[in-house]
Motif scaffolding. Structure first.
Motif, PDB file in Angstrom:
ATOM      1  N   GLN A 110       0.865  -1.171   0.000  1.00  0.00           N
ATOM      2  CA  GLN A 110       0.000   0.000   0.000  1.00  0.00           C
ATOM      3  C   GLN A 110       0.907   1.228   0.000  1.00  0.00           C
ATOM      4  OE1 GLN A 110      -3.588  -0.189   2.595  1.00  0.00           O
ATOM      5  NE2 GLN A 110      -2.526  -1.945   3.484  1.00  0.00           N
ATOM      6  N   SER A 111       0.440   2.295  -0.632  1.00  0.00           N
ATOM      7  CA  SER A 111       1.230   3.524  -0.633  1.00  0.00           C
ATOM      8  C   SER A 111       0.356   4.695  -0.203  1.00  0.00           C
ATOM      9  CB  SER A 111       1.821   3.783  -2.035  1.00  0.00           C
ATOM     10  OG  SER A 111       0.800   3.992  -2.973  1.00  0.00           O
ATOM     11  N   ASN A 112       1.036   5.754   0.240  1.00  0.00           N
ATOM     12  CA  ASN A 112       0.379   7.001   0.642  1.00  0.00           C
ATOM     13  C   ASN A 112      -0.713   6.754   1.686  1.00  0.00           C
ATOM     14  OD1 ASN A 112       1.840   8.798  -1.232  1.00  0.00           O
ATOM     15  ND2 ASN A 112       0.861   7.476  -2.747  1.00  0.00           N
ATOM     16  N   THR A 113      -0.359   5.997   2.708  1.00  0.00           N
ATOM     17  CA  THR A 113      -1.345   5.569   3.706  1.00  0.00           C
ATOM     18  C   THR A 113      -1.771   6.680   4.665  1.00  0.00           C
ATOM     19  OG1 THR A 113       0.427   4.710   5.106  1.00  0.00           O
ATOM     20  CG2 THR A 113      -0.668   3.149   3.608  1.00  0.00           C
ATOM     21  N   ARG A 114      -1.154   7.847   4.595  1.00  0.00           N
ATOM     22  CA  ARG A 114      -1.643   8.951   5.429  1.00  0.00           C
ATOM     23  C   ARG A 114      -3.085   9.295   5.090  1.00  0.00           C
ATOM     24  NH1 ARG A 114       0.395  14.061   5.217  1.00  0.00           N
ATOM     25  NH2 ARG A 114       0.925  13.743   3.045  1.00  0.00           N
ATOM     26  N   ARG A 115      -3.498   9.020   3.859  1.00  0.00           N
ATOM     27  CA  ARG A 115      -4.861   9.307   3.414  1.00  0.00           C
ATOM     28  C   ARG A 115      -5.779   8.079   3.469  1.00  0.00           C
ATOM     29  NH1 ARG A 115      -6.699  14.415   1.975  1.00  0.00           N
ATOM     30  NH2 ARG A 115      -4.935  15.716   1.476  1.00  0.00           N
ATOM     31  N   LYS A 116      -5.254   6.964   3.943  1.00  0.00           N
ATOM     32  CA  LYS A 116      -6.058   5.743   4.045  1.00  0.00           C
ATOM     33  C   LYS A 116      -7.203   5.964   5.041  1.00  0.00           C
ATOM     34  CE  LYS A 116      -5.607   0.828   5.094  1.00  0.00           C
ATOM     35  NZ  LYS A 116      -4.666  -0.243   5.443  1.00  0.00           N
ATOM     36  N   MET A 117      -8.368   5.472   4.707  1.00  0.00           N
ATOM     37  CA  MET A 117      -9.519   5.611   5.598  1.00  0.00           C
ATOM     38  C   MET A 117      -9.229   4.906   6.927  1.00  0.00           C
ATOM     39  SD  MET A 117     -11.622   7.365   3.807  1.00  0.00           S
ATOM     40  CE  MET A 117     -10.397   8.127   2.744  1.00  0.00           C
ATOM     41  N   ARG A 118      -9.403   5.640   8.013  1.00  0.00           N
ATOM     42  CA  ARG A 118      -9.072   5.106   9.340  1.00  0.00           C
ATOM     43  C   ARG A 118      -9.964   3.943   9.742  1.00  0.00           C
ATOM     44  NH1 ARG A 118      -8.692  10.736  10.013  1.00  0.00           N
ATOM     45  NH2 ARG A 118     -10.803  10.770  10.804  1.00  0.00           N
ATOM     46  N   TRP A 119     -11.111   3.822   9.123  1.00  0.00           N
ATOM     47  CA  TRP A 119     -12.072   2.799   9.512  1.00  0.00           C
ATOM     48  C   TRP A 119     -12.012   1.537   8.653  1.00  0.00           C
ATOM     49  CZ3 TRP A 119     -14.510   2.568   5.000  1.00  0.00           C
ATOM     50  CH2 TRP A 119     -14.667   3.735   4.266  1.00  0.00           C
ATOM     51  N   PHE A 120     -11.025   1.406   7.757  1.00  0.00           N
ATOM     52  CA  PHE A 120     -10.949   0.210   6.902  1.00  0.00           C
ATOM     53  C   PHE A 120     -10.926  -1.078   7.721  1.00  0.00           C
ATOM     54  CE2 PHE A 120      -9.285   1.249   2.389  1.00  0.00           C
ATOM     55  CZ  PHE A 120     -10.449   1.931   2.122  1.00  0.00           C
ATOM     56  N   HIS A 121     -10.273  -1.057   8.867  1.00  0.00           N
ATOM     57  CA  HIS A 121     -10.185  -2.287   9.669  1.00  0.00           C
ATOM     58  C   HIS A 121     -11.559  -2.754  10.155  1.00  0.00           C
ATOM     59  CE1 HIS A 121     -10.089   0.956  12.631  1.00  0.00           C
ATOM     60  NE2 HIS A 121     -10.599   0.092  13.478  1.00  0.00           N
ATOM     61  N   ASP A 122     -12.571  -1.893  10.100  1.00  0.00           N
ATOM     62  CA  ASP A 122     -13.923  -2.249  10.531  1.00  0.00           C
ATOM     63  C   ASP A 122     -14.765  -2.903   9.436  1.00  0.00           C
ATOM     64  OD1 ASP A 122     -13.452  -1.113  13.042  1.00  0.00           O
ATOM     65  OD2 ASP A 122     -14.216   0.853  12.397  1.00  0.00           O
ATOM     66  N   LEU A 123     -14.294  -2.930   8.202  1.00  0.00           N
ATOM     67  CA  LEU A 123     -15.120  -3.391   7.087  1.00  0.00           C
ATOM     68  C   LEU A 123     -15.608  -4.830   7.256  1.00  0.00           C
ATOM     69  CD1 LEU A 123     -13.338  -1.789   4.010  1.00  0.00           C
ATOM     70  CD2 LEU A 123     -15.440  -1.055   5.148  1.00  0.00           C
ATOM     71  N   ASP A 124     -14.746  -5.714   7.726  1.00  0.00           N
ATOM     72  CA  ASP A 124     -15.159  -7.113   7.860  1.00  0.00           C
ATOM     73  C   ASP A 124     -16.228  -7.311   8.924  1.00  0.00           C
ATOM     74  OD1 ASP A 124     -13.665  -8.084   5.783  1.00  0.00           O
ATOM     75  OD2 ASP A 124     -11.951  -8.627   7.033  1.00  0.00           O
TER      76      ASP A 124
END
Length: 162
Positions: A110-124
């Motif tokens: 993954q690149s440029n993770t400063r802009r990654k959605m903070r809630w991705f870990h909640d998707l599952d």
């Protein structure tokens, strides 16, 4: 590393198709804001094809110069984002969702993770909607589908000259 066989892809409507031979390099998910805007999504999955092994097999993409260094190729007819291109580079990046078999290429980074959605870990943990499509509705969608199939065609739409 992804695959060494030729891999094809294209836009949703079939106006632009491409083929890349050889291995796709650095398949990754880019979370930068520019990729978010260009894809209309939270990230853009990309992998590099050697320009010498890349061929447009139908149509020509439209281009948007998203920065002084990079342009983005897309289908002018349906709007599908297709390419992330640094013109002087030896490679062109393909948007992985446009591959005929997107399962064939698994991201390795993954690149440029400063802009990654903070809630991705909640998707599952999100509830999964029950399958609401009825057979009649599925048949109606299939009968009226205007999306290009996930393979090269001699002509598209069916019966039209390419």
């Amino acid at each position: 590393m992804t695959t060494t066989a030729a891999i094809g892809g294209g836009c949703q409507c079939g106006a632009v198709r491409y083929r890349a031979a050889g291995e796709l390099g650095y398949p990754h998910l880019c979370h930068c804001r520019m990729c978010q805007k260009a894809s209309g999504n939270y990230f853009m999955p990309l992998a590099a094809a050697k320009r010498s092994e890349f061929t447009l097999t139908r149509g020509e993409p439209a281009w948007f110069q998203s920065s002084d260094l990079v342009r983005r190729g897309f289908c002018a007819a349906c709007g599908t984002p297709l390419f992330y291109d640094t013109p002087e580079a030896d490679t062109i990046n393909l948007v992985l969702g446009t591959l005929d078999d997107p399962q064939a290429v698994k991201p390795v980074a993954q690149s440029n993770t400063r802009r990654k959605m903070r809630w991705f870990h909640d998707l599952d943990s999100l509830p999964i909607e029950p399958d609401e499509e009825t057979p009649d509705r599925e048949d109606a969608i299939a009968a009226s589908n205007h999306q290009h199939p996930d393979h090269d065609t001699a002509e598209w739409p069916s019966g039209a000259s390419s």
